[in-house]
Design a protein around this motif. Structure first.
Motif, mmCIF file in Angstrom:
data_model
loop_
_atom_site.group_PDB
_atom_site.id
_atom_site.type_symbol
_atom_site.label_atom_id
_atom_site.label_comp_id
_atom_site.label_asym_id
_atom_site.label_seq_id
_atom_site.Cartn_x
_atom_site.Cartn_y
_atom_site.Cartn_z
ATOM 1 N N GLY A 44 79.068 63.510 38.961
ATOM 2 C CA GLY A 44 79.244 62.917 40.283
ATOM 3 C C GLY A 44 80.356 63.674 40.981
ATOM 4 N N PRO A 45 80.040 64.753 41.705
ATOM 5 C CA PRO A 45 81.093 65.614 42.250
ATOM 6 C C PRO A 45 81.965 64.960 43.309
ATOM 7 N N LEU A 46 81.525 63.837 43.866
ATOM 8 C CA LEU A 46 82.342 63.162 44.875
ATOM 9 C C LEU A 46 83.048 61.938 44.312
ATOM 10 N N TRP A 47 83.128 61.876 42.998
ATOM 11 C CA TRP A 47 83.922 60.812 42.375
ATOM 12 C C TRP A 47 85.377 60.946 42.815
ATOM 13 N N ALA A 48 85.965 59.811 43.165
ATOM 14 C CA ALA A 48 87.315 59.828 43.746
ATOM 15 C C ALA A 48 88.346 59.223 42.804
ATOM 16 N N LEU A 105 76.575 60.365 41.680
ATOM 17 C CA LEU A 105 76.210 60.616 40.288
ATOM 18 C C LEU A 105 74.720 60.934 40.217
ATOM 19 N N GLY A 106 74.377 61.955 39.458
ATOM 20 C CA GLY A 106 72.998 62.397 39.368
ATOM 21 C C GLY A 106 72.695 63.600 40.233
ATOM 22 N N LEU A 107 73.689 64.070 40.991
ATOM 23 C CA LEU A 107 73.485 65.270 41.794
ATOM 24 C C LEU A 107 73.209 66.467 40.895
ATOM 25 N N THR A 108 73.838 66.472 39.717
ATOM 26 C CA THR A 108 73.502 67.457 38.698
ATOM 27 C C THR A 108 73.037 66.719 37.445
ATOM 28 N N LEU A 109 72.066 67.306 36.765
ATOM 29 C CA LEU A 109 71.510 66.735 35.543
ATOM 30 C C LEU A 109 70.987 67.922 34.746
ATOM 31 N N THR A 110 71.689 68.287 33.683
ATOM 32 C CA THR A 110 71.352 69.529 32.991
ATOM 33 C C THR A 110 71.372 69.327 31.476
ATOM 34 N N PRO A 111 70.466 69.975 30.728
ATOM 35 C CA PRO A 111 70.497 69.889 29.266
ATOM 36 C C PRO A 111 71.728 70.604 28.709
ATOM 37 N N ILE A 112 72.249 70.101 27.623
ATOM 38 C CA ILE A 112 73.359 70.765 26.939
ATOM 39 C C ILE A 112 72.952 71.028 25.497
ATOM 40 N N PHE A 141 79.492 70.000 41.077
ATOM 41 C CA PHE A 141 78.519 70.207 42.152
ATOM 42 C C PHE A 141 77.319 70.990 41.621
ATOM 43 N N SER A 142 77.567 71.853 40.658
ATOM 44 C CA SER A 142 76.498 72.534 39.929
ATOM 45 C C SER A 142 76.902 72.573 38.463
ATOM 46 N N ALA A 143 75.930 72.754 37.579
ATOM 47 C CA ALA A 143 76.218 72.774 36.141
ATOM 48 C C ALA A 143 75.172 73.624 35.429
#
Length: 623
Positions: A123-127, A106-113, A369-371
Motif C-alpha cells: 500500500g504505497p500511500l500508507w501514512a 493496498l493491492g496496488l502491487t501484488l507480486t509472487p515472492i 509503488f512497484s515490486a
C-alpha cells in the motif's frame, strides 16, 4: 459498472501457425466494482483448498476511504461465482508507529515472492503520523497461502525526530491583553506537538519583571495533563518586560536534569512577547550563550501601535534562529496568535522530522509503488517514486533487511532539477546468464522518460541509461523482461511508452524492444500495434506468457486498454506476439477486443497443469 476478470481455456494450435490461439468462448468471469479498480493486479496461488486467483482492488472503500483490498476468487467455482474480500488492510500495523490506515491503496502491487504460493502486496500511500504531520512512506506485507497477512514492514518509516525539550516562554506583563487569547494559542500549540515521555517534553514559563516556572519538564509527560495544566494558567502581570533576563535564566535552569531536561534532547525555546524589552542591552550576549548551548529559538512578536515597531522587530530577529524567516513570526494582536499555532507546531517538529525544513527525503517515498522478485530469488525490488522530492529511488529488500539507494546513487544520471523523475515507477531484473542486472523506470526523467540499468557494486553506479524519444510518452513506466527460449538468459527487455503520440496526435502508445549484453541495452525496434489514429495507450501493461502456439518459445501479451473508446464502445484490446528463437515477432498474431472491460483484461492459459495469469490494466498515470 463492475469490472470482470475473464478466465479462458486456450485453444490448441499447430506450431508456427498464425491462427487465433486464445479462446474466448465459455469464459469464467469474476466481477468487482469499477470504482474500486477491481482487477488492477492479479496473481494465482494454490493451497490445500484448491486453486485461487487473488485480485487487487486498490481503491476499495472509495469514495470515503481508498484503503484498498484483495479479493480471493475460487478457480474451481461456478462460472459467475462471487469473489470474497480478504479485508487485509485492517490488519496493517507496525509496532511503535502511529499508523493511518486510510487511502493506502493496498493491492496496488501484488507480486509472487520466493516462498511457495506466497505473495507480497503493498500500500504505497500508507501514512504515518508524526505529531501533526502525515508522512507517506508506504507499507508492504506478505500474504500467506492461507490468505493471512504477515507482519508488515516499511523501509522508509520515519523516526518522528529525536527527543525534544521545548521551553515556552510567555510575556505576562500588563500590556498583554486579553490573556485568554494567549492561553488559547498555548493550548493550540501544545495540541500540535508530539508530547510524550520519550518524545517531546514541554516546560511553560511566564515572565515580566521576574520569572515563574509554571510547568517544568519534570512534570507529568502525559499530553492530556499538559493541556489541562495549560488551560488553567493565569496572567502574571507586571510593569516591566525583562525578556533577555528571562531567556538567560531559562537557558541556565530549564534544561537541567533536575528540572526534567534530557542530555540528548534537542533544546528548543519559544518566546512570545508584545513589545521592546526593558533589558535589550543584554540581548546580544544572552543570545550568543544560547547559540553556544545549541538552543533552537523561535521568536513571536505581537505588534502594537504603541511599540517602536522597527526596534522591536530587530529584537525579535536577534532572538530567532537563522534563517529568521523560518523561526520568526509576527501577528497584529493576541487574538491573531492562534492563527500561527499550527504552523509553529509544524516548524518545531520539522527541526527533527523533515531534515530541518529542507526538501523531503524519504518522508513521502511511497515504497511499494512497484515490486519485483529478482530471478535469483534473494532480492525483492520495491519502487519508491516519492523519495527525495519525487525524484524517486529503489529499495532492495534482502533477507528481511531493506537497503534504500540514497539520492546520490542516481542523482547525476537523472539530472532531476524539477524533482519529478518518479524513479521506481516500474522495477524488474534481467540476466545475461552469469550476472543479474537491476532495471528501474523513471517515466518523467528529462521529460521523455528513462530506463536505468544498474548492478550492486562498490560504487552502486548505473551501468547504462536509455532515454525515451518523445516528451510526455511515459517511456519506462512499464518494463517486461522476456526469456524467449527458456535458457535462463533474458533475451529481450520490453519497455512501454503508453502515452506516445502519433503524427495524427493520438496517444497510440508504443512498446520498444531491447537486447541485453553485459547490462548494455541495444534498441531492436518497436512492436507493431494499433493504428496511428487510435487513442489506445498501447503498452500500458506488458507480460510474458508461456508458449501459446506450442513452438517451444515464450510469447508476449500487450494491453491497449483505451482502444476503441473513441467510438464510445469502451472496448480496449490485447495484442499477442509470438516468440521466435531469441526474439519476438513484431507483428501481432492475434488482437482480442472485449466489450466494456476498459480497465482490465485477464487471459489465463492452462496447459499441462500450468496456470499463468496475465493482467492488463489501466495505470493511474500522473502527468
Amino acid at each position: 459498472m463492475g469490472i470482470d476478470v475473464k478466465l479462458f481455456l486456450a485453444g490448441f494450435c499447430i506450431a508456427h501457425t498464425q491462427g487465433f490461439n486464445v479462446g474466448t468462448a465459455g469464459a469464467k468471469i469474476f466481477s468487482g466494482p469499477a470504482v474500486e479498480e477491481f482487477g488492477y493486479t492479479v496473481q494465482q496461488i494454490s493451497n490445500d483448498q484448491g486453486k485461487w486467483m487473488l485480485v487487487g482492488s486498490p481503491w476499495s472503500g472509495y469514495p470515503q476511504n481508498r484503503k484498498g483490498n484483495i479479493y480471493k476468487c475460487d478457480l474451481n467455482a461456478s462460472r459467475r461465482a462471487p469473489c470474497q474480500k480478504l479485508n487485509l488492510a485492517d490488519s496493517i500495523s507496525i509496532e511503535g508507529v502511529q499508523s493511518i490506515n486510510v487511502n493506502m491503496s493496498l493491492g496496488l502491487t501484488l507480486t509472487p515472492i520466493a516462498k511457495p504460493n506466497t505473495l507480497m502486496t503493498c500500500g504505497p500511500l500508507w501514512a504515518q503520523r508524526c505529531g501533526s504531520q502525515y508522512f507517506y512512506p508506504g507499507v508492504c506485507a506478505e500474504v500467506s497461502p492461507q490468505f493471512t497477512l504477515q507482519p508488515a514492514f516499511s523501509p522508509a518509516i520515519q523516526s518522528c525526530g529525536g527527543p525534544m525539550d521545548v521551553a515556552i516562554v510567555l510575556d505576562g506583563s500588563n500590556s498583554i491583553y486579553p490573556w485568554p487569547d494567549v492561553r488559547n494559542f498555548l493550548i493550540k500549540l501544545l495540541e500540535n506537538l508530539d508530547i510524550g515521555p520519550d518524545k517531546t517534553r514541554v516546560s511553560i514559563i511566564q515572565y515580566s519583571e521576574d520569572l515563574s516556572f509554571l510547568y517544568p519538564f519534570s512534570s507529568d509527560k502525559n499530553k492530556d495533563k499538559v493541556l489541562s495544566a495549560a488551560s488553567g494558567i493565569e496572567q502574571k502581570t507586571g510593569e516591566e518586560t525583562n525578556t533577555f533576563e528571562a531567556l538567560d535564566y531559562v537557558r541556565q535552569t530549564a534544561f537541567l536534569p533536575e528540572n526534567g531536561g534530557r542530555p540528548g534532547a534537542t533544546k528548543v525555546l519559544v518566546v512570545v512577547t508584545d513589545g521592546e524589552s526593558t533589558d535589550g542591552h543584554k540581548g546580544q550576549e544572552v543570545i550568543e550563550r544560547c547559540k553556544r548551548d545549541g538552543i533552537v529559538r523561535f521568536g513571536i512578536a505581537i505588534l502594537k501601535q504603541s511599540a517602536d515597531i522597527q526596534k522591536f522587530i530587530k529584537e525579535i530577529e536577534l532572538i530567532a534562529s537563522t534563517p529568521t524567516e523560518n523561526y520568526m513570526f509576527n501577528v497584529s494582536s493576541e487574538q491573531a496568535l492562534i492563527n500561527i499555532a499550527g504552523t509553529l507546531g509544524d516548524r518545531i517538529f520539522n527541526i527533527e522530522g523533515t531534515s530541518q525544513g529542507q526538501e523531503f527525503q524519504l518522508e513521502m517515498s511511497q515504497v511499494g509503488f512497484s515490486a519485483h522478485q529478482t530471478n535469483k530469488k534473494d532480492v525483492i525490488m520495491l519502487g519508491a517514486v516519492g523519495a527525495y522530492g519525487w525524484s524517486g529511488t529503489v529499495v532492495h529488500h534482502t533477507a528481511g533487511k531493506p537497503h534504500i539507494f540514497l539520492k546520490n546513487a542516481f542523482e547525476k544520471t537523472l539530472d532531476d532539477r524539477n524533482h519529478s523523475s518518479l524513479l521506481g515507477y516500474s522495477v524488474t531484473s534481467v540476466s545475461d546468464g552469469s550476472s543479474e542486472f537491476f532495471v528501474a523506470g523513471a517515466p518523467r526523467a528529462v521529460h521523455r522518460g528513462q530506463v536505468i540499468v544498474y548492478s550492486v557494486n562498490s560504487q552502486n553506479q548505473p551501468i547504462i541509461v536509455v532515454c525515451g524519444l518523445q516528451i510526455g510518452s511515459y517511456f519506462g513506466s512499464v518494463l517486461c523482461p522476456v526469456d524467449v527460449n527458456a535458457d535462463g538468459v533474458t533475451d529481450l527487455l520490453l519497455v512501454g511508452a503508453p502515452m506516445y503520440m502519433s503524427e495524427e496526435k493520438s496517444e497510440t502508445g508504443r512498446v520498444y524492444l531491447f537486447t541485453i549484453t553485459e547490462g548494455i541495452l541495444s534498441h531492436q525496434g518497436v512492436l507493431e500495434g494499433p493504428s496511428a489514429s487510435e487513442n489506445a495507450r498501447f503498452g500500458t501493461a506488458i507480460t510474458a506468457v508461456p508458449d501459446l502456439n506450442l513452438d517451444n518459445f515464450s510469447d508476449v501479451v500487450v494491453g491497449a486498454p483505451l482502444e476503441g473508446n473513441g467510438q464510445g464502445n469502451g472496448q480496449g484490446a490485447i495484442y499477442i506476439y509470438y516468440g521466435d528463437r531469441k526474439t519476438i515477432r513484431k507483428q501481432s498474431s492475434q488482437v482480442e477486443h472485449t466489450n466494456n472491460f476498459i480497465y482490465i483484461y485477464i487471459y489465463i492459459y492452462i496447459y499441462i497443469y500450468v496456470c499463468v495469469c496475465v493482467c492488463v490494466c489501466v495505470c493511474i498515470i500522473h502527468r
